[in-house]
Scaffold this active site. Structure first.
Site, PDB file in Angstrom:
ATOM      1  N   ASN A  84       0.758  -1.130  -0.077  1.00  0.00           N
ATOM      2  CA  ASN A  84       0.039  -0.062  -0.122  1.00  0.00           C
ATOM      3  C   ASN A  84       0.730   1.194   0.008  1.00  0.00           C
ATOM      4  O   ASN A  84       0.298   2.391  -0.554  1.00  0.00           O
ATOM      5  CB  ASN A  84      -1.029  -0.166   1.195  1.00  0.00           C
ATOM      6  CG  ASN A  84      -1.732   1.321   1.415  1.00  0.00           C
ATOM      7  OD1 ASN A  84      -2.603   1.615   0.441  1.00  0.00           O
ATOM      8  ND2 ASN A  84      -1.387   2.073   2.508  1.00  0.00           N
ATOM      9  N   SER A 138      -3.598  -0.085  -6.376  1.00  0.00           N
ATOM     10  CA  SER A 138      -3.314   0.401  -7.620  1.00  0.00           C
ATOM     11  C   SER A 138      -3.902   1.655  -7.596  1.00  0.00           C
ATOM     12  O   SER A 138      -4.210   2.394  -6.633  1.00  0.00           O
ATOM     13  CB  SER A 138      -3.877  -0.531  -8.843  1.00  0.00           C
ATOM     14  OG  SER A 138      -3.377   0.211 -10.153  1.00  0.00           O
ATOM     15  N   TYR A 152       3.254   9.166 -11.384  1.00  0.00           N
ATOM     16  CA  TYR A 152       2.342   8.334 -10.586  1.00  0.00           C
ATOM     17  C   TYR A 152       1.683   7.263 -11.257  1.00  0.00           C
ATOM     18  O   TYR A 152       1.778   5.830 -10.746  1.00  0.00           O
ATOM     19  CB  TYR A 152       1.407   9.116  -9.669  1.00  0.00           C
ATOM     20  CG  TYR A 152       0.778   8.247  -8.831  1.00  0.00           C
ATOM     21  CD1 TYR A 152       1.346   7.896  -7.487  1.00  0.00           C
ATOM     22  CD2 TYR A 152      -0.410   7.825  -9.033  1.00  0.00           C
ATOM     23  CE1 TYR A 152       0.683   7.231  -6.600  1.00  0.00           C
ATOM     24  CE2 TYR A 152      -1.210   7.345  -7.971  1.00  0.00           C
ATOM     25  CZ  TYR A 152      -0.641   6.698  -6.895  1.00  0.00           C
ATOM     26  OH  TYR A 152      -1.268   6.058  -5.983  1.00  0.00           O
ATOM     27  N   LYS A 156       2.110   2.899 -11.116  1.00  0.00           N
ATOM     28  CA  LYS A 156       1.151   2.212 -10.711  1.00  0.00           C
ATOM     29  C   LYS A 156       0.853   1.101 -11.786  1.00  0.00           C
ATOM     30  O   LYS A 156       0.624  -0.090 -11.712  1.00  0.00           O
ATOM     31  CB  LYS A 156      -0.114   2.802 -10.236  1.00  0.00           C
ATOM     32  CG  LYS A 156      -0.028   3.444  -9.131  1.00  0.00           C
ATOM     33  CD  LYS A 156       0.304   2.755  -7.983  1.00  0.00           C
ATOM     34  CE  LYS A 156       0.278   3.263  -6.672  1.00  0.00           C
ATOM     35  NZ  LYS A 156       0.352   2.381  -5.280  1.00  0.00           N
ATOM     36  N   THR A 185      -7.749  11.473   1.214  1.00  0.00           N
ATOM     37  CA  THR A 185      -6.462  10.998   1.817  1.00  0.00           C
ATOM     38  C   THR A 185      -5.659  11.968   1.863  1.00  0.00           C
ATOM     39  O   THR A 185      -5.447  13.176   0.998  1.00  0.00           O
ATOM     40  CB  THR A 185      -5.945   9.717   1.288  1.00  0.00           C
ATOM     41  OG1 THR A 185      -5.600  10.096  -0.241  1.00  0.00           O
ATOM     42  CG2 THR A 185      -6.883   8.553   1.091  1.00  0.00           C
TER      43      THR A 185
END
Length: 233
Positions: A84, A138, A152, A156, A185
Site C-alpha cells: 500500500n 493500484s 505516478y 502504478k 486522503t
C-alpha cells in the site's frame, strides 16, 4: 490467527484496512515512515486484542523489508501481504515536462521496486500458507491518462503488470491489484492541494471491497473497488 503485513499503514487506506482486519482477529505487521503516527494506528488496532508489530522505516530499504517479514514469521507465518505504501513523484503533481527525474525515480522505487522486493522476501512464507494472498493497491491513473498524473500513473501501471505476471508464476497464491477509486486522503491532498476533496469518500468506506476479496477469494486479477462494493456484504 491469520497474519498480514500492510505497508503505509499509519493513515488513510492502510490504517483503515489494518483496523478492519484487527476487528476480524488478524495479527498484523504494520509499516510506515513516521513512527509517531504509526503508533496511533497500532493503538487503534490493538483495541481488538490482536497482536500488532509496528516497524517504522522506508520500504525501499532491503533491511527494513526483511524485518517486516521476520516479524510476520515471529507471529506464526504470513497469509496476506498488502503493498500500500506509495510515493507521488512530485508534490503537488506536475506535468511531465516539469516532472523531476529524481521524483519519478522515487515513485518507481517505492511503488514498484520496493513492492517487488517485499514480495520476493515474503514469498517463502506465503507459499507455506494455504490461501496466501498479495494485494497491490493500484490507481485509475494506471489505466487512464490524467494531466499531471503521468509519473505516478506509470509507476502504478508497472505495479499492475508485476502483479499480473506474479499471478501467472505463482498459481498457488491469490494476487490482486486493486484500484480503490477516489478517496479523501493525505496522499490526494499532497497531489492536488487546490482541489476540493470534501465530496470524496473516506478510506474506511472502501475497505469492504478488500474484505470481499478475502472472503470470496476470486481469481487473481485487477479489480476496481467500486465494482466490488456493489456486491459487498
Amino acid at each position: 490467527m491469520p497474519v498480514a503485513i500492510i505497508t503505509g499503514a499509519s493513515k488513510g487506506l492502510g490504517r483503515s484496512l489494518a483496523v478492519a482486519l484487527a476487528r476480524r482477529g488478524w495479527d498484523l505487521v504494520l509499516d510506515a515512515r513516521s513512527g509517531a503516527v504509526l503508533r496511533e494506528a497500532v493503538d487503534e488496532a490493538r483495541k481488538y486484542g490482536t497482536r500488532v508489530e509496528a516497524l517504522s522505516g522506508d520500504v525501499t530499504d532491503a533491511a527494513h523489508r526483511a524485518e517486516l517479514v521476520a516479524a510476520a514469521r515471529g507471529l506464526g507465518g504470513l497469509d496476506l501481504l498488502v503493498n500500500n505504501a506509495s510515493a507521488l513523484g512530485a508534490e503537488p503533481l506536475v506535468r511531465l515536462d516539469a516532472l523531476p527525474v529524481e521524483g519519478l525515480r522515487r515513485a518507481l522505487e517505492v511503488n514498484v521496486v520496493a513492492a517487488l522486493g517485499l514480495v520476493q522476501e515474503a514469498l517463502p512464507l506465503l507459499r507455506e500458507t494455504a490461501g496466501g494472498a498479495v494485494v497491490s493497491v493500484s490507481s485509475d491513473a494506471s489505466a487512464e491518462a490524467y494531466e499531471t498524473w503521468g509519473g505516478y500513473g506509470a509507476s502504478k501501471a508497472a505495479l499492475d503488470q508485476l502483479s499480473a505476471v506474479l499471478a501467472v508464476e505463482e498459481p498457488g497464491l491469490r494476487v490482486w491489484a486493486v484500484d480503490p477509486g477516489d478517496m479523501r486522503t493525505d496522499l490526494y491532498r499532497a497531489a492536488a492541494p487546490l482541489d476540493d476533496d470534501s465530496d470524496r469518500p473516506l478510506p474506511e468506506t472502501v475497505v469492504p471491497a478488500f474484505l470481499r476479496l478475502l472472503d470470496e477469494r476470486p481469481d487473481s486479477g485487477r479489480y476496481a473497488a467500486p465494482s466490488l462494493l456493489l456486491g459487498a456484504r
